[in-house]
Design an enzyme around this catalytic site. Sequence first.
Site, PDB file in Angstrom:
ATOM      1  N   LYS A 255       0.833  -1.208   0.000  1.00  0.00           N
ATOM      2  CA  LYS A 255       0.000   0.000   0.000  1.00  0.00           C
ATOM      3  C   LYS A 255       0.860   1.248   0.000  1.00  0.00           C
ATOM      4  O   LYS A 255       0.524   2.248  -0.640  1.00  0.00           O
ATOM      5  CB  LYS A 255      -0.948   0.002   1.208  1.00  0.00           C
ATOM      6  CG  LYS A 255      -2.116  -0.962   1.060  1.00  0.00           C
ATOM      7  CD  LYS A 255      -3.175  -0.380   0.143  1.00  0.00           C
ATOM      8  CE  LYS A 255      -4.033  -1.399  -0.597  1.00  0.00           C
ATOM      9  NZ  LYS A 255      -4.507  -2.533   0.163  1.00  0.00           N
TER      10      LYS A 255
ATOM     11  N   LYS B 224      -7.651 -18.211 -12.871  1.00  0.00           N
ATOM     12  CA  LYS B 224      -8.961 -18.313 -12.251  1.00  0.00           C
ATOM     13  C   LYS B 224      -9.793 -17.063 -12.496  1.00  0.00           C
ATOM     14  O   LYS B 224      -9.278 -16.033 -12.919  1.00  0.00           O
ATOM     15  CB  LYS B 224      -8.812 -18.588 -10.761  1.00  0.00           C
ATOM     16  CG  LYS B 224      -8.077 -17.517 -10.003  1.00  0.00           C
ATOM     17  CD  LYS B 224      -8.174 -17.763  -8.502  1.00  0.00           C
ATOM     18  CE  LYS B 224      -7.825 -16.470  -7.792  1.00  0.00           C
ATOM     19  NZ  LYS B 224      -8.059 -16.461  -6.386  1.00  0.00           N
TER      20      LYS B 224
ATOM     21  N   LYS C  31     -12.170 -10.474 -10.410  1.00  0.00           N
ATOM     22  CA  LYS C  31     -12.650  -9.156 -10.797  1.00  0.00           C
ATOM     23  C   LYS C  31     -11.563  -8.401 -11.558  1.00  0.00           C
ATOM     24  O   LYS C  31     -11.802  -7.870 -12.633  1.00  0.00           O
ATOM     25  CB  LYS C  31     -13.052  -8.398  -9.532  1.00  0.00           C
ATOM     26  CG  LYS C  31     -13.644  -7.047  -9.799  1.00  0.00           C
ATOM     27  CD  LYS C  31     -13.875  -6.302  -8.499  1.00  0.00           C
ATOM     28  CE  LYS C  31     -14.207  -4.847  -8.789  1.00  0.00           C
ATOM     29  NZ  LYS C  31     -14.010  -3.975  -7.641  1.00  0.00           N
TER      30      LYS C  31
END
Length: 327
Positions: free
Chosen positions: A111, A194, A197
């Site tokens: 982050k 897989k 989103k």
Amino acid sequence: MEIVVSGIRPTGNLHLGNYFGAVKSFIQMQDEYKCFFFIADWHSLTTHPHPENIRRSVKTILTEYLACGIDPEKATIYVQSDVREVVELYLYLNMNAYLGELERVTSFKEKVRKQPDNVNAGLLTYPTLMAADILIHKAVKVPVGKDQEQNMEMARKFARRFNTIYNVDYFVEPASFHLSERAVKVPGLDGSGKMGKSEGNAIYLMDDEKTIRKKVMKAVTDSGPTEPDSAKPEPIQNLFTLMEIVSEPSTYDYFNAQYNACSIRYGDMKKQLAEDINAFCAPIRERIMDISANDSYLEKVAAIGAEKARESAARTLKEVRNIIGFK
Ligand code: TRP
């Protein structure tokens, strides 16, 4: 009954991968454990300081989990920011959380790289808030993805440390219950990997029939096998895996036999697959529409969840205050 807690990040709509991953596990667990499932809207503030969108996402996630079968009569489903007791435990845990160990957390370092202009204390103490979410209900099991393992280790460390500092045997170390190891892995439609989103290869539970068909018809294929019984390359295997998940076994067997005989027509297979995905999603989609149009029902579910969660949280907090020495 053993206590289970899990937090859901409110990040948009659920896709088939989510359904056969976390959502299905939650639905199974609500029959076997005393479950607390909450929507982690406070955690979202670490990256999204303005909550307008968060509120919409909270409604979406609550609606979709209910539509999938999370039952508010069985599990306690609530919104994190409705349970202020969590913040007090967060504060106590923070008093014994050390800068060095928090700075070493991989997701924090990520982050820092991603949002260098907003390296806030909430980001740094994300693991303490997560530990508070879990310990506030004295959970013994936490269903999470593998990516949460470091946060889980921190939660166990904070639980242990609390016990040591106050010389009690109060918190049980919460165990991870790895979702990815148990769940069916749903592949994406883009040939490899897989469904996700961020991969942009997902079929959402909310997608209408036309959208589903369009996405499935666009899935990557090849020119077909030339030798009988050949191994399936990944994009083809993925289509078969999807079919295994949503279609009747006889449908799967039919196309599998055609593949093995080199007479497969991918167009036909995809048409069938799209139909079967739609048949699977349609009832969920209808429930999503019904529930999302019913704000008073959603408010009631959230209010009842908050009340049950606060009751459990207040009990823990009272004991924690006693242990620390606040009367
Ligand atoms: N950090 C979790 C995630 O990103 C969400 C979360 C917040 C959570 N608090 C939790 C998960 C407590 C389990 C228990 O997915």
